[in-house]
Write a protein that holds these residues in place. Structure first.
Motif, PDB file in Angstrom:
ATOM      1  N   GLU B 572      16.333  66.493   5.986  1.00 47.00           N
ATOM      2  CA  GLU B 572      16.920  67.305   4.917  1.00 47.00           C
ATOM      3  C   GLU B 572      18.199  66.654   4.403  1.00 47.00           C
ATOM      4  O   GLU B 572      18.829  65.870   5.103  1.00 47.00           O
ATOM      5  CB  GLU B 572      17.207  68.730   5.400  1.00 47.00           C
ATOM      6  CG  GLU B 572      18.068  68.793   6.645  1.00 47.00           C
ATOM      7  CD  GLU B 572      18.290  70.223   7.131  1.00 47.00           C
ATOM      8  OE1 GLU B 572      17.487  71.093   6.783  1.00 47.00           O
ATOM      9  OE2 GLU B 572      19.278  70.447   7.845  1.00 47.00           O
ATOM     10  N   VAL B 573      18.525  66.978   3.171  1.00 49.88           N
ATOM     11  CA  VAL B 573      19.789  66.498   2.618  1.00 49.88           C
ATOM     12  C   VAL B 573      20.750  67.662   2.523  1.00 49.88           C
ATOM     13  O   VAL B 573      20.349  68.795   2.293  1.00 49.88           O
ATOM     14  CB  VAL B 573      19.634  65.874   1.211  1.00 49.88           C
ATOM     15  CG1 VAL B 573      19.254  64.426   1.310  1.00 49.88           C
ATOM     16  CG2 VAL B 573      18.656  66.651   0.367  1.00 49.88           C
ATOM     17  N   GLU B 574      22.019  67.357   2.707  1.00 47.55           N
ATOM     18  CA  GLU B 574      23.045  68.392   2.673  1.00 47.55           C
ATOM     19  C   GLU B 574      23.934  68.199   1.460  1.00 47.55           C
ATOM     20  O   GLU B 574      24.241  67.069   1.082  1.00 47.55           O
ATOM     21  CB  GLU B 574      23.922  68.284   3.926  1.00 47.55           C
ATOM     22  CG  GLU B 574      23.244  68.736   5.182  1.00 47.55           C
ATOM     23  CD  GLU B 574      24.180  68.682   6.376  1.00 47.55           C
ATOM     24  OE1 GLU B 574      25.326  68.222   6.216  1.00 47.55           O
ATOM     25  OE2 GLU B 574      23.745  69.105   7.456  1.00 47.55           O
ATOM     26  N   SER B 575      24.368  69.300   0.900  1.00 49.89           N
ATOM     27  CA  SER B 575      25.336  69.193  -0.188  1.00 49.89           C
ATOM     28  C   SER B 575      26.711  68.947   0.409  1.00 49.89           C
ATOM     29  O   SER B 575      26.960  69.249   1.576  1.00 49.89           O
ATOM     30  CB  SER B 575      25.356  70.487  -1.003  1.00 49.89           C
ATOM     31  OG  SER B 575      25.818  71.554  -0.195  1.00 49.89           O
ATOM     32  N   THR B 576      27.594  68.395  -0.413  1.00 50.72           N
ATOM     33  CA  THR B 576      28.963  68.225   0.038  1.00 50.72           C
ATOM     34  C   THR B 576      29.624  69.603   0.105  1.00 50.72           C
ATOM     35  O   THR B 576      29.323  70.470  -0.713  1.00 50.72           O
ATOM     36  CB  THR B 576      29.750  67.305  -0.919  1.00 50.72           C
ATOM     37  OG1 THR B 576      31.147  67.432  -0.621  1.00 50.72           O
ATOM     38  CG2 THR B 576      29.562  67.700  -2.380  1.00 50.72           C
ATOM     39  N   PRO B 577      30.531  69.813   1.063  1.00 53.18           N
ATOM     40  CA  PRO B 577      31.246  71.093   1.053  1.00 53.18           C
ATOM     41  C   PRO B 577      32.128  71.236  -0.186  1.00 53.18           C
ATOM     42  O   PRO B 577      32.350  72.339  -0.670  1.00 53.18           O
ATOM     43  CB  PRO B 577      32.093  71.049   2.328  1.00 53.18           C
ATOM     44  CG  PRO B 577      32.095  69.632   2.776  1.00 53.18           C
ATOM     45  CD  PRO B 577      30.869  68.992   2.218  1.00 53.18           C
ATOM     46  N   TYR B 578      32.596  70.097  -0.710  1.00 59.42           N
ATOM     47  CA  TYR B 578      33.546  70.128  -1.839  1.00 59.42           C
ATOM     48  C   TYR B 578      32.817  70.248  -3.171  1.00 59.42           C
ATOM     49  O   TYR B 578      33.163  69.605  -4.159  1.00 59.42           O
ATOM     50  CB  TYR B 578      34.428  68.877  -1.843  1.00 59.42           C
ATOM     51  CG  TYR B 578      35.045  68.565  -0.507  1.00 59.42           C
ATOM     52  CD1 TYR B 578      35.925  69.457   0.087  1.00 59.42           C
ATOM     53  CD2 TYR B 578      34.739  67.377   0.155  1.00 59.42           C
ATOM     54  CE1 TYR B 578      36.488  69.176   1.322  1.00 59.42           C
ATOM     55  CE2 TYR B 578      35.295  67.096   1.392  1.00 59.42           C
ATOM     56  CZ  TYR B 578      36.171  67.998   1.969  1.00 59.42           C
ATOM     57  OH  TYR B 578      36.725  67.717   3.176  1.00 59.42           O
ATOM     58  N   LEU B 579      31.787  71.026  -3.194  1.00 57.67           N
ATOM     59  CA  LEU B 579      30.945  71.191  -4.357  1.00 57.67           C
ATOM     60  C   LEU B 579      31.708  71.795  -5.539  1.00 57.67           C
ATOM     61  O   LEU B 579      32.586  72.620  -5.353  1.00 57.67           O
ATOM     62  CB  LEU B 579      29.845  72.165  -3.938  1.00 57.67           C
ATOM     63  CG  LEU B 579      28.479  72.052  -4.541  1.00 57.67           C
ATOM     64  CD1 LEU B 579      27.906  70.673  -4.275  1.00 57.67           C
ATOM     65  CD2 LEU B 579      27.583  73.094  -3.904  1.00 57.67           C
ATOM     66  N   ALA B 580      31.312  71.369  -6.735  1.00 58.93           N
ATOM     67  CA  ALA B 580      31.829  72.031  -7.936  1.00 58.93           C
ATOM     68  C   ALA B 580      31.026  73.299  -8.164  1.00 58.93           C
ATOM     69  O   ALA B 580      29.807  73.291  -8.054  1.00 58.93           O
ATOM     70  CB  ALA B 580      31.698  71.099  -9.128  1.00 58.93           C
ATOM     71  N   VAL B 581      31.722  74.386  -8.432  1.00 59.57           N
ATOM     72  CA  VAL B 581      31.057  75.679  -8.590  1.00 59.57           C
ATOM     73  C   VAL B 581      31.462  76.274  -9.940  1.00 59.57           C
ATOM     74  O   VAL B 581      32.645  76.315 -10.274  1.00 59.57           O
ATOM     75  CB  VAL B 581      31.476  76.641  -7.453  1.00 59.57           C
ATOM     76  CG1 VAL B 581      30.784  77.970  -7.599  1.00 59.57           C
ATOM     77  CG2 VAL B 581      31.165  76.019  -6.100  1.00 59.57           C
ATOM     78  N   VAL B 582      30.495  76.718 -10.700  1.00 60.40           N
ATOM     79  CA  VAL B 582      30.789  77.263 -12.040  1.00 60.40           C
ATOM     80  C   VAL B 582      30.876  78.783 -11.972  1.00 60.40           C
ATOM     81  O   VAL B 582      30.006  79.429 -11.394  1.00 60.40           O
ATOM     82  CB  VAL B 582      29.658  76.934 -13.030  1.00 60.40           C
ATOM     83  CG1 VAL B 582      30.088  77.245 -14.455  1.00 60.40           C
ATOM     84  CG2 VAL B 582      29.232  75.495 -12.907  1.00 60.40           C
TER      85      VAL B 582
END
Lengths: 282, 657
Positions: B572-582
């Motif tokens: 599986e791939v993980e998203s970065t915790p520092y994701l941009a959120v709209v």
């Protein structure tokens, strides 16, 4: 309606239902008047860009009081003042001492001086927003305190031309509005004209854009934004696409000769810096 | 999350921190800050007892924010995040304050002020911690298959390694056959073993491997999706031969009457209009070149169609497209030679006897235009004198600035070709520096340099002129001896500079990976991560990352394959915790975030009559460019929201309370 100050003073506190206050705070007299109105009114609405953000007169904050007075009364090309007379706060006339309201060091938005309940943005406020504010207030359907009437989203949300925006905007060719024949059916920003729609509160119905002019930001910043000009500058800087720093500098000099006037046209007194720092604080 | 309950932990780090400031005074100060429930100091916070201390406090005091003032988060952020996790808290409710590198190490001489600074930093962290929130890591399953783009030695090696690890591999090659540049070489340095003899067994392995599907004569035309789940569109160019029927017998190529310059011979020999790249081609399925085919050019012939025993010829074939779904992509598109006609002073393209090193390979190869004899192209005579020019276009500000990394060893090998084919020939080697850095290269160099009638001259030729008999005359200043020499050579061999392939730029844009100043793919780290890219799930194999010789290419390809295997087998791939959120309510769809996103992670989508920015959680790398650009404050970056940053900065600007 033009009430005399003494008439208002005689009214009971909180006896005025709504006070719409227009204009920024420039003189000591303004402070006195708005404090009086605040005391007498249940609801105070800052009406228009000057009361909301400081407005265009707020650009005077880039100069010191003496610079302003010297220019306005001596140096401006239309002034004839052979004796070099400038106004002073007090004057000894044979009849006694005369007083004029004092010029403040900085122009301030209304809420720097008194508590403000609502804001009607715009230079000038558009009829639809005024109507909305009046309807809400008259029906008693009041929004949360501090609400700025208008949209909670930026102008692009309601702009017809937003659909025509390309997937990526990178500005290689900045233009001022008189230097380009705008295609009125395409996003102005994509045509290299600095439209401040993305950073400006919507609600006006994109009137300027429909009239062939880019948005200059009179509705001010959105709720999440503290400093309109800094945000505007930061988005413009992010999409300016010049590899050569020297070229970028030249282009900016040529097409953005007055950055403070462009990015803070209506909101300098409401910005984090508020004006030119001349030492010694306010 | 309700009431904010903060625990603050000040580490002594032995004497590193405790030797300069008094950590218990800092803890004492912290204990009075807003919402701080407990504040302690300890000798080594990162030790097991230190970690236990925090864990127990979280449970006992019901903490929901933890601040550790110790070393750089680069050192121990994962350690303390682990503590939070173990205690049942979201790891991103941790805030670290670097009071070692930022305070005690740099202000050792002013301990009082250092302690003041430590307190201010702790205060800012406490104010910031009020606004921390739980961060969700998105996980998406990985498609356990890989695309390898390019079927040269790099692509072959990577494909085999992946396939042997049980991963389904699609190998896309633009030419008729896999094999790449290595198939064109006669021999390889420094061992002088036959290039095809070591390459073709691997090609056969690829062809036979149950986990590998080869798409030859094909090209990647579109890449979408993201790491772990790429959608790749491949164009299968029309071959005019139904490969499913064709048996590779080759009658058609023997009988075809139309001739064309043979690309495989670098334009020196000829091939038929229906052809294999070379006899050992994989797949052994011919293609028709409509530029030379008599049916396509004149509407006659169709001999191949008449002769084909299985009826495989199909003149009506059109482009076909297939779509592949892969988890990882290995880019192995290799290199091209720099256009030698740009070096006008050397006369390549104008003088017949000026050739490239790769053309010399073809002359030396038994399958080449001269059946392995090295001759002058103007008259077919054996050359008496051969000049080999190194760095032709390389290490040259006017052409390419970098070194081709195999020209020197190739030139030494080319001495051997010439001396082997024409033992009495004189060979001049015109070099800038001899860089014989590889294993066995120096020995190889010494051996060939010591041969009779081999002269090494340190200099580049001035303008080359052609004499009436086709031989070439030029002056060269030998900076070793300080002499100006005039040389007359029958053959001039240019060891060409190396550049990325012509069509690489469009592929690079499809893959959204960066390039270096030379145009080659940019690796994630030049030393530590040379086969990964800034795009997750996309790996680099071989010369597309920068010029390489065969051993380096193979090592690089195997490393890329290993990295891809590691990536795919995680599942599986993980998203970065520092994701941009709209914040979609605030988004006006102005699209500026998408304009500045370097990873193409943001799309503006129509939804309910509005345009709204949508972030692809896997593509987003958390760089924050969009959040800084967003004019309406609708785009925020996890762990670095405006509120978090402003409260921290305001705390610092206001000084310690």
């Amino acid at each position: 309606m033009d009430f005399k100050k003494s008439d208002v003073e005689k009214m009971k506190d909180n006896s005025i239902d709504v006070a719409f206050i227009n204009g920024g705070i420039r003189l000591s007299e303004h402070e006195e008047m708005v404090r009086l109105l605040r005391r007498k009114s249940k609801v105070v609405v800052a009406f228009g860009s000057c009361a909301h953000l400081g407005g265009i007169p707020g650009l005077a904050n880039l100069y010191s009081t003496s610079e302003l007075i010297t220019y306005a009364f001596r140096e401006a090309p239309t002034v004839v003042n052979p004796d070099g007379v400038t106004p002073t706060a007090s004057y000894k006339a044979p009849e006694g001492e005369l007083e004029l309201p004092r010029i403040l060091k900085y122009v301030k938005p209304l809420d720097d001086v008194i508590d403000v309940d609502y804001y009607i943005p715009g230079c000038a406020p558009t009829p639809n927003i005024i109507k909305k504010a009046l309807d809400d207030i008259l029906s008693g359907n009041l929004p949360p305190k501090g609400t700025v009437f208008g949209s909670s989203r930026a102008l692009c949300d309601e702009c017809e031309l937003n659909k025509t925006k390309p997937e990526k905007i990178l500005l290689k060719d900045l233009k001022r509005v008189h230097q380009v024949k705008l295609d009125l059916s395409k996003c102005y920003l994509a045509q290299g004209v600095l439209c401040l729609g993305p950073v400006t509160r919507g609600g006006c119905g994109a009137l300027c854009i429909k009239g062939g002019m880019p948005c200059t930001g009179c509705f001010g910043p959105l709720d999440n934004v503290k400093d309109f000009g800094a945000r505007a500058l930061s988005f413009i800087a992010s999409i300016i696409d010049y590899d050569d720093e020297k070229l970028a500098e030249r282009i900016i000099e040529e097409y953005l000769p007055d950055p403070a006037g462009w990015f803070y046209r209506y909101s300098l007194p409401r910005s984090l810096v508020k004006g030119r720092y001349s030492g010694g604080g306010k | 999350m309700g009431e904010v309950r903060i625990g603050v932990y000040i580490c002594h780090c032995g004497k590193n921190i405790g030797g300069v400031i008094n950590p218990s005074r800092v803890a004492e100060f912290a204990s009075k800050l807003p919402n701080v429930v407990v504040a302690r100091d300890y000798m080594y916070m990162c030790s097991s007892p230190g970690q236990m201390l925090i864990e127990e406090d979280i449970k006992r005091h019901n903490l929901n924010r933890v601040i550790v003032a110790a070393c750089s988060p680069r050192m121990h952020e994962p350690t303390f995040q682990g503590v939070l996790k173990k205690a049942g808290l979201n790891p991103w409710l941790l805030e670290m304050v670097n009071i070692r590198e930022h305070v005690t190490w740099v202000h050792e001489d002013v301990p009082d002020k250092a302690e003041e600074k430590a307190k201010e930093l702790v205060y800012a962290a406490v104010m910031r911690a009020q606004h921390l929130y739980e961060i969700t890591i998105h996980r998406l399953p990985v498609v356990k298959s890989a695309l390898v783009i390019g079927g040269g030695i790099a692509g072959i090696r990577a494909a085999l390694d992946l396939a042997n690890a049980g991963i389904k591999v699609y190998l896309v090659e633009k030419k008729q056959s896999i094999g790449g540049k290595m198939a064109q070489l006669d021999k390889t340095f420094p061992t002088l073993d036959c290039s095809k003899c070591i390459l073709t067994p691997l090609m056969v392995d690829v062809a036979r491997h149950p986990n590998i599907t080869i798409y030859a004569y094909s090209e990647v035309v579109d890449v979408s999706g993201s790491a772990g789940d790429f959608k790749v569109k491949v164009r299968l160019k029309p071959t005019y031969v139904d490969w499913s029927k064709c048996t590779g017998c080759g009658y058609c190529t023997e009988r075809c009457p139309a001739r064309a310059p043979r690309e495989f011979d670098e334009g020196l020999g000829t091939r038929k209009a229906i052809y294999f790249d070379f006899p050992q081609a994989v797949p052994r399925r011919p293609v028709i070149d409509p530029k030379y085919c008599l049916w396509f050019t004149k509407g006659i012939c169709r001999a191949c169609e008449k002769l084909c025993p299985v009826g495989a010829i199909d003149f009506n074939q059109k482009d076909r497209y297939i779509e592949l779904n892969v988890g990882a992509i290995i880019v192995a598109t290799g290199y091209e030679l720099y256009d030698m006609t740009k070096l006008r002073e050397y006369g390549y393209g104008k003088y017949k006897n000026v050739i490239t090193g790769l053309q010399l390979e073809r002359l030396s190869d038994a399958d080449g235009p001269t059946k392995g004899k090295i001759v002058r192209l103007s008259d077919g005579k054996e050359p008496e004198t051969v000049a080999i020019v190194l760095c032709a276009g390389s290490r040259d500000e006017k052409h390419v600035r970098y070194c081709c990394r195999f020209g020197c060893a190739a030139a030494i090998k080319h001495i051997y070709y010439v001396k082997h084919s024409v033992p009495e020939a004189k060979v001049f080697v015109l070099y800038t520096d001899i860089r014989a850095f590889g294993k066995g290269y120096e020995e190889f160099y010494q051996r060939l340099r010591g041969m009779d009638d081999v002269y090494f001259i340190r200099g580049r030729p001035a303008e080359i002129f052609e004499a009436k008999d086709g031989s070439l005359i030029f002056d060269v200043f030998d900076s070793n001896t300080g002499q100006l020499l005039s040389i007359k050579a029958d053959l001039v061999v240019l060891e060409s500079a190396v550049v990325p392939p012509k069509d690489w730029e469009s592929l690079r844009r499809m893959l959204k990976i960066s390039c270096d100043p030379g145009g080659f793919a940019l690796e994630l780290h030049p030393k530590l991560r040379p086969f990964e890219t800034t795009a997750d799930g996309i790996f680099l194999a071989g010369a597309i990352q920068g010029p390489k010789d065969i051993p380096d290419t193979v090592a690089h390809a195997a490393a890329a394959a290993a990295a891809a295997i590691g990536f795919l087998s995680k599942g599986e791939v993980e998203s970065t915790p520092y994701l941009a959120v709209v914040n979609e309510d605030l988004c006006s769809g102005c699209g500026l975030c998408a304009s500045v996103c370097p990873f193409d992670a943001i799309e503006i989508k129509e939804e309910g009559g509005r345009r709204i920015a949508k972030v692809n959680v896997i593509r987003c790398k958390g760089c924050g460019a969009c959040a800084a650009t967003c004019p309406s404050g609708a785009m925020q970056q996890n762990y670095f929201t405006d509120t978090q940053i402003v409260s921290e900065v305001s705390a610092l600007a206001g000084g310690a309370k």
